[in-house]
Design a protein around this motif. Structure first.
Motif, PDB file in Angstrom:
ATOM      1  N   GLN A   1       0.092   5.492   5.311  1.00  0.00           N
ATOM      2  CA  GLN A   1       0.303   4.289   4.519  1.00  0.00           C
ATOM      3  C   GLN A   1       1.652   4.380   3.809  1.00  0.00           C
ATOM      4  OE1 GLN A   1      -3.062   4.125   1.881  1.00  0.00           O
ATOM      5  NE2 GLN A   1      -4.540   3.927   3.538  1.00  0.00           N
ATOM      6  N   THR A   2       2.299   3.234   3.649  1.00  0.00           N
ATOM      7  CA  THR A   2       3.591   3.188   2.960  1.00  0.00           C
ATOM      8  C   THR A   2       3.573   2.055   1.938  1.00  0.00           C
ATOM      9  OG1 THR A   2       4.648   1.620   4.478  1.00  0.00           O
ATOM     10  CG2 THR A   2       4.729   3.959   5.079  1.00  0.00           C
ATOM     11  N   PRO A   3       4.429   2.119   0.913  1.00  0.00           N
ATOM     12  CA  PRO A   3       4.531   1.005  -0.043  1.00  0.00           C
ATOM     13  C   PRO A   3       4.914  -0.311   0.612  1.00  0.00           C
ATOM     14  CG  PRO A   3       5.565   2.976  -0.943  1.00  0.00           C
ATOM     15  CD  PRO A   3       5.243   3.280   0.487  1.00  0.00           C
ATOM     16  N   ASP A   4       5.636  -0.257   1.734  1.00  0.00           N
ATOM     17  CA  ASP A   4       6.031  -1.490   2.420  1.00  0.00           C
ATOM     18  C   ASP A   4       4.824  -2.270   2.943  1.00  0.00           C
ATOM     19  OD1 ASP A   4       8.737  -1.404   2.017  1.00  0.00           O
ATOM     20  OD2 ASP A   4       9.152  -0.273   3.844  1.00  0.00           O
ATOM     21  N   ASP A   5       3.701  -1.584   3.153  1.00  0.00           N
ATOM     22  CA  ASP A   5       2.497  -2.283   3.629  1.00  0.00           C
ATOM     23  C   ASP A   5       2.060  -3.366   2.652  1.00  0.00           C
ATOM     24  OD1 ASP A   5       2.539  -0.569   5.742  1.00  0.00           O
ATOM     25  OD2 ASP A   5       0.922   0.714   5.012  1.00  0.00           O
TER      26      ASP A   5
ATOM     27  N   SER B   1      13.703  11.330   2.492  1.00  0.00           N
ATOM     28  CA  SER B   1      12.571  11.604   3.388  1.00  0.00           C
ATOM     29  C   SER B   1      11.540  10.488   3.409  1.00  0.00           C
ATOM     30  CB  SER B   1      11.894  12.917   2.966  1.00  0.00           C
ATOM     31  OG  SER B   1      11.432  12.829   1.629  1.00  0.00           O
ATOM     32  N   GLU B   2      11.580   9.556   2.443  1.00  0.00           N
ATOM     33  CA  GLU B   2      10.587   8.473   2.381  1.00  0.00           C
ATOM     34  C   GLU B   2      11.294   7.152   2.078  1.00  0.00           C
ATOM     35  OE1 GLU B   2       6.774   9.429   0.280  1.00  0.00           O
ATOM     36  OE2 GLU B   2       7.890  11.231  -0.281  1.00  0.00           O
ATOM     37  N   ARG B   3      12.115   6.719   2.973  1.00  0.00           N
ATOM     38  CA  ARG B   3      12.869   5.487   2.754  1.00  0.00           C
ATOM     39  C   ARG B   3      11.964   4.264   2.885  1.00  0.00           C
ATOM     40  NH1 ARG B   3      18.087   5.635   1.976  1.00  0.00           N
ATOM     41  NH2 ARG B   3      19.265   7.535   2.424  1.00  0.00           N
ATOM     42  N   SER B   4      12.323   3.232   2.133  1.00  0.00           N
ATOM     43  CA  SER B   4      11.534   2.007   2.126  1.00  0.00           C
ATOM     44  C   SER B   4      12.470   0.817   2.287  1.00  0.00           C
ATOM     45  CB  SER B   4      10.753   1.894   0.817  1.00  0.00           C
ATOM     46  OG  SER B   4      10.053   0.683   0.758  1.00  0.00           O
ATOM     47  N   ILE B   5      11.961  -0.240   2.917  1.00  0.00           N
ATOM     48  CA  ILE B   5      12.770  -1.440   3.141  1.00  0.00           C
ATOM     49  C   ILE B   5      12.614  -2.433   2.003  1.00  0.00           C
ATOM     50  CG2 ILE B   5      13.177  -3.384   4.697  1.00  0.00           C
ATOM     51  CD1 ILE B   5      12.109  -1.655   6.968  1.00  0.00           C
ATOM     52  N   LYS B   6      11.369  -2.719   1.627  1.00  0.00           N
ATOM     53  CA  LYS B   6      11.114  -3.776   0.651  1.00  0.00           C
ATOM     54  C   LYS B   6      10.647  -3.257  -0.698  1.00  0.00           C
ATOM     55  CE  LYS B   6       9.847  -7.208   4.159  1.00  0.00           C
ATOM     56  NZ  LYS B   6       8.801  -8.170   4.602  1.00  0.00           N
ATOM     57  N   SER B   7      10.396  -1.966  -0.822  1.00  0.00           N
ATOM     58  CA  SER B   7       9.887  -1.427  -2.077  1.00  0.00           C
ATOM     59  C   SER B   7      11.046  -0.962  -2.955  1.00  0.00           C
ATOM     60  CB  SER B   7       8.924  -0.272  -1.796  1.00  0.00           C
ATOM     61  OG  SER B   7       8.267   0.120  -2.975  1.00  0.00           O
ATOM     62  N   THR B   8      10.713  -0.345  -4.087  1.00  0.00           N
ATOM     63  CA  THR B   8      11.738   0.125  -5.024  1.00  0.00           C
ATOM     64  C   THR B   8      12.544   1.254  -4.401  1.00  0.00           C
ATOM     65  OG1 THR B   8      10.130   1.634  -6.006  1.00  0.00           O
ATOM     66  CG2 THR B   8      10.376  -0.539  -7.029  1.00  0.00           C
ATOM     67  N   HIS B   9      13.733   1.472  -4.945  1.00  0.00           N
ATOM     68  CA  HIS B   9      14.653   2.452  -4.365  1.00  0.00           C
ATOM     69  C   HIS B   9      14.987   3.563  -5.346  1.00  0.00           C
ATOM     70  CE1 HIS B   9      15.309   0.032  -0.758  1.00  0.00           C
ATOM     71  NE2 HIS B   9      15.373  -1.028  -1.548  1.00  0.00           N
ATOM     72  N   ASP B  10      14.029   3.950  -6.174  1.00  0.00           N
ATOM     73  CA  ASP B  10      14.218   5.121  -7.019  1.00  0.00           C
ATOM     74  C   ASP B  10      13.251   6.202  -6.577  1.00  0.00           C
ATOM     75  OD1 ASP B  10      11.926   3.854  -7.790  1.00  0.00           O
ATOM     76  OD2 ASP B  10      12.317   3.901  -9.941  1.00  0.00           O
TER      77      ASP B  10
ATOM     78  N   GLY C   1       1.487  -5.895   7.515  1.00  0.00           N
ATOM     79  CA  GLY C   1       1.187  -4.562   7.027  1.00  0.00           C
ATOM     80  C   GLY C   1       0.082  -3.882   7.813  1.00  0.00           C
ATOM     81  N   SER C   2      -0.962  -4.634   8.159  1.00  0.00           N
ATOM     82  CA  SER C   2      -2.071  -4.065   8.929  1.00  0.00           C
ATOM     83  C   SER C   2      -1.623  -3.676  10.329  1.00  0.00           C
ATOM     84  CB  SER C   2      -3.219  -5.074   9.011  1.00  0.00           C
ATOM     85  OG  SER C   2      -3.735  -5.362   7.729  1.00  0.00           O
ATOM     86  N   PHE C   3      -0.775  -4.518  10.948  1.00  0.00           N
ATOM     87  CA  PHE C   3      -0.293  -4.227  12.305  1.00  0.00           C
ATOM     88  C   PHE C   3       0.466  -2.900  12.346  1.00  0.00           C
ATOM     89  CE2 PHE C   3       3.335  -4.524  15.261  1.00  0.00           C
ATOM     90  CZ  PHE C   3       2.640  -4.540  16.465  1.00  0.00           C
ATOM     91  N   PHE C   4       1.390  -2.722  11.416  1.00  0.00           N
ATOM     92  CA  PHE C   4       2.178  -1.490  11.424  1.00  0.00           C
ATOM     93  C   PHE C   4       1.341  -0.279  11.030  1.00  0.00           C
ATOM     94  CE2 PHE C   4       5.806  -4.467  11.074  1.00  0.00           C
ATOM     95  CZ  PHE C   4       6.511  -4.030  12.174  1.00  0.00           C
ATOM     96  N   ARG C   5       0.334  -0.475  10.181  1.00  0.00           N
ATOM     97  CA  ARG C   5      -0.530   0.643   9.818  1.00  0.00           C
ATOM     98  C   ARG C   5      -1.343   1.104  11.029  1.00  0.00           C
ATOM     99  NH1 ARG C   5      -3.977   0.333   4.331  1.00  0.00           N
ATOM    100  NH2 ARG C   5      -1.848   0.181   3.525  1.00  0.00           N
ATOM    101  N   ILE C   6      -1.854   0.147  11.821  1.00  0.00           N
ATOM    102  CA  ILE C   6      -2.580   0.515  13.041  1.00  0.00           C
ATOM    103  C   ILE C   6      -1.658   1.226  14.019  1.00  0.00           C
ATOM    104  CG2 ILE C   6      -3.761  -0.438  15.062  1.00  0.00           C
ATOM    105  CD1 ILE C   6      -4.829  -2.664  13.214  1.00  0.00           C
TER     106      ILE C   6
END
Length: 499
Positions: free
Chosen positions: A274-278, A138-147, A286-291
């Motif tokens: 907000q996401t860890p990828d930011d 439910s909370e997949r991330s591209i660049k953050s940890t995967h646990d 990160g700011s662009f996608f957050r907006i």
């Protein structure tokens, strides 16, 4: 008597307050009565120092190999010595009451009774394998940890301590549920978290009287400030990196045994976008996608309503070419735009629910083929217009952008009153409903923290990590929403520039 009322008759009627005595058979009988003569309460008789010794355990909660290697074999081999030095359990303790022994057995301990001894030895032999640690779906991330968090309490606490290797990380345990006896842990950084916040969270948890508690959703209902608000007041996450980032801001996490979601309090509206990828991308990205995410909240609430208002009242705001195209698509549709929008929103929710409940291969077919077939069919049957399909599609995408699913669902729900107001009063109705929504957001609190901070009340210093994310070397102070004990979180991180 209500099932959810304080101390239930089921929990109070059990014989759990008896004291152990010298008679080993009487002790066994009291324990069997305490567990209502359940058939998975196993007994094994041994001899220890030429005395009768009985090991009792719940067959479904212990690891047989560990029981044999660390308890049974040492007792059989040891001819003299104390029990604490004989067994090889990671934890061993004494008890003299049936109720305490029963709690320990339910936690994966075994009970060792010795003849003519009024005390029992409780040794840990639990170890049933749970789900492996993996990335949450439910909370997949591209660049953050995967646990991600799992159902095991100890594993979840391990994921937090692995990231915060500091003795100030503190855990307080609670037991909730007269029948379920669910283990709950409140985790915070002792010298950073606000003392008033700690006391308030503890007060709300300890005031709960309920027979059963199995999920974080149930706990959230019992401790949140405004249960009738459409917005979530507590953030539930399966990502350890997200939970750790909030711990280092002075917030509190709540772990519930048997549940892979961890609660974070207090929380603000902007935290849900907000996401860890930011923080793993350059600050501009990160700011662009957050907006984009925050703007998607407005789209999810108001886009169908704007379409309804334009078609019903304000067609003059559109260029003549687009207006002609919309009028042609509406020519053979017998229903008003409000009915079209509500029907398509309901169909969207039905497709989403069906794709969640069905097995993955079938769910993909339902989501893609079902959406295309139904969309094409309703347009060809002149039930809805082409433009309405486009509007509902954009609305769905905008609501799914929210990293936390609860916030996206809230945005879709708020779209219904906005559509009704638009069908009655046009743009004025949309503005009125949006004004009510933002007034409601400004009024909400989460454990004493303004929910719409740093916009209402306005806090200039906290804007650097809310709507946008400034470079890391600019984030010298923590957000003030949780009222941390001290604000500074880093020094001169770019001191090399001065050399």
């Amino acid at each position: 008597m209500s099932f959810f009322k304080g101390k239930s008759s089921l929990s109070s009627s059990s014989n759990g307050d008896g004291q152990l005595c010298d008679d080993i058979e009487k002790n066994i009988k009291m324990l069997e009565e305490h567990f209502c003569h359940t058939e998975d309460l196993m007994k094994k008789e041994l001899r220890f120092h030429n005395q009768k010794c009985v090991i009792l355990y719940l067959d479904s909660l212990v690891k047989k190999e560990l029981l044999q290697a660390s308890i049974i074999e040492p007792i059989l081999e040891m001819k003299s010595g104390e029990m604490e030095k004989t067994v090889h359990a990671a934890e061993i303790k004494r008890t003299s009451t049936i109720s305490e022994a029963g709690k320990q057995l339910l936690d994966g301990f075994c009970m060792i009774l010795i003849e003519n001894n009024p005390q029992a030895y409780m040794a840990s032999v639990g170890g049933i394998e749970g789900r492996a640690i993996q990335e949450p779906n439910s909370e997949r991330s591209i660049k953050s940890t995967h646990d991600g968090f799992v159902e095991d309490f100890s594993s979840n606490l391990h994921l937090l301590r692995k990231r915060i290797k500091n003795p100030q990380l503190k855990v307080r345990y609670f037991t909730l549920g007269n029948l379920s006896n669910t283990k709950v842990g409140m985790v915070f950084i002792e010298n950073l978290a606000n003392k008033e916040l700690i006391n308030e969270v503890e007060r709300r948890i300890t005031s709960i009287e309920i027979d059963q508690l199995y999920s974080t959703g149930e706990l959230e209902d019992l401790i949140e400030d405004n249960p009738f608000s459409p917005f979530p007041h507590i953030l539930a996450t399966e990502r350890p990196d997200r939970a750790v980032s909030y711990l280092t801001e002075g917030k509190i996490t709540i772990i519930l045994d048997g549940n892979p979601r961890v609660l974070v309090v207090p929380i603000t509206f902007f935290a849900f976008y907000q996401t860890p990828d930011d923080y793993n991308s350059r600050w501009l990205v990160g700011s662009f996608f957050r907006i984009i995410r925050v703007f998607s909240f407005i789209i999810a609430i108001s886009l169908p309503a704007i379409y309804i208002a334009i078609v019903s009242f304000h067609s003059e705001v559109l260029p003549i070419g687009i207006l002609y195209s919309i009028r042609v698509s509406l020519e053979y549709v017998p229903f008003p735009p409000l009915a079209e929008a509500i029907a398509m929103q309901i169909i969207l929710e039905l497709l989403k629910e069906a794709s969640i409940r069905l097995p993955s291969p079938i769910a993909q077919t339902i989501g893609i083929v079902g959406g295309l077939v139904i969309g094409t069919a309703v347009v060809d049957a002149h039930i809805v217009s082409n433009m309405m399909i486009v509007v509902i599609g954009f609305t769905a995408i905008a609501s799914f952008v929210a990293p936390i699913n609860e916030m996206g669902t809230s945005a879709r729900l708020l779209g219904f009153p906005t559509m009704i107001a638009a069908s009655l009063f046009g743009f004025f109705g949309i503005v009125f409903v949006l004004m009510l929504i933002f007034m409601h957001l400004s009024k909400l609190d989460s454990f004493g923290t303004p929910y719409f901070s740093p916009i209402a009340p306005f806090k200039k210093e906290d804007l650097k990590d809310s709507l946008i994310r400034l470079p890391l070397w600019k984030l010298n102070t923590r957000p003030t929403d949780a009222k941390p004990a001290y604000a500074k979180q880093q020094g001169q991180t770019r001191a090399w520039k001065k050399k």
